[in-house]
Scaffold this motif. Sequence first.
Motif, PDB file in Angstrom:
ATOM      1  N   SER A   1       0.701  -1.152  -0.057  1.00 48.80           N
ATOM      2  CA  SER A   1      -0.094   0.154  -0.108  1.00 48.80           C
ATOM      3  C   SER A   1       0.831   1.085  -0.022  1.00 48.80           C
ATOM      4  CB  SER A   1      -1.047   0.019   1.218  1.00 48.80           C
ATOM      5  OG  SER A   1      -0.330   0.096   2.404  1.00 48.80           O
TER       6      SER A   1
ATOM      7  N   TYR B   1     -12.629   0.598   2.942  1.00 50.53           N
ATOM      8  CA  TYR B   1     -11.551  -0.179   3.176  1.00 50.53           C
ATOM      9  C   TYR B   1     -11.122  -0.477   4.628  1.00 50.53           C
ATOM     10  CZ  TYR B   1      -6.541  -1.657   2.855  1.00 50.53           C
ATOM     11  OH  TYR B   1      -5.366  -2.132   3.010  1.00 50.53           O
TER      12      TYR B   1
ATOM     13  N   TYR C   1      -4.033   2.972   1.075  1.00 52.24           N
ATOM     14  CA  TYR C   1      -4.341   2.057   0.015  1.00 52.24           C
ATOM     15  C   TYR C   1      -3.827   2.621  -1.417  1.00 52.24           C
ATOM     16  CZ  TYR C   1      -7.155  -1.304  -2.470  1.00 52.24           C
ATOM     17  OH  TYR C   1      -7.387  -2.511  -3.437  1.00 52.24           O
TER      18      TYR C   1
END
Length: 330
Positions: free
Chosen positions: A45, A251, A230
């Motif tokens: 990420s 998320y 992310y």
Amino acid sequence: MGTLLEVKDLRTYFFTQDGVVKAVDGVSYDLQEGETVGLVGESGSGKSVSALSILRLVASPPGRIVGGEVWFEGQNLLKLDEEEMRHIRGNRIAMVFQEPMTSLNPVLTIGRQITEALELHKKMDRKTARERAIELLRMVGIPDAERRIDDYPHQFSGGMRQRVMIAMALSCDPKLLIADEPTTALDVTIQAQILELIKRLSKQFGTAVILITHNLGVVARYADRVNIMYAGRIVERGTARDIYKNPKHPYTVGLLKSVPRLDEPRKARLNPIEGMPPDLINLPPGCPFQPRCPYAIDRCTKEYPPLVTVGDGHTSACWVADKVSLGGRV
């Protein structure tokens, strides 16, 4: 408390044969003096790359910081020359890496590896530096420090090696400690000891901490504020309480629901996030989480949502943040 670190629109790309990997793509956040901020997200990420970018330790080639600013104690670190950065690394900003066995030099005693920084940055003589190193080893819980200072890294367990790394990191009284998944490959009991040690020492020295992890339980206990990452960007930011009690990005909800809870039956099923993280070379248009998101609407496939305020000090990059909740569909 003043602002110690301010990262503005940081972008770090890797230029490979297959294309440009946008590992960090417009990350902005700040850190107050003495504060602990968590950076959370799946592998890939951009957490570690964003931290390495602060210290300008990204391997080049193929990596390159292509934009942004990193302000630390009134200086933009991205504008300093290499000699000036050497005075910052290990001195004003220290880092504890994921795997201590690969971070420690196997052919030097741990004592020499600690005293080297003290001699370089603090201008101590060898005798004074050795005494300080022994004091640091005691502080991080290494038993029989006077004898063990002359041992080599392979003579220590994983947990003890990580303690040595923390002693090295704190040797020059840094204002900022970056802990990059400091408990990887350690069993849970040792993990707790290492994290408690970092917390205690940060309070003792007034050191601010950036805690990089994929473990939400760690963040809940040790972080004041949390940044959820992310696909190279921060998608939610808030206090630890906000993130856990009232997450506003799908998320974040997915991460929380995929963690076992003590207040649920032992046979309760976990809810994993469906699908895989996106290919950072070929990101989909719109929101990169959209292919995995149960809240996705048509707009998500076309436009990337900006970070917008959803509460006091709480922001989320989601077009439907007002509909997202822990009791929702994820």
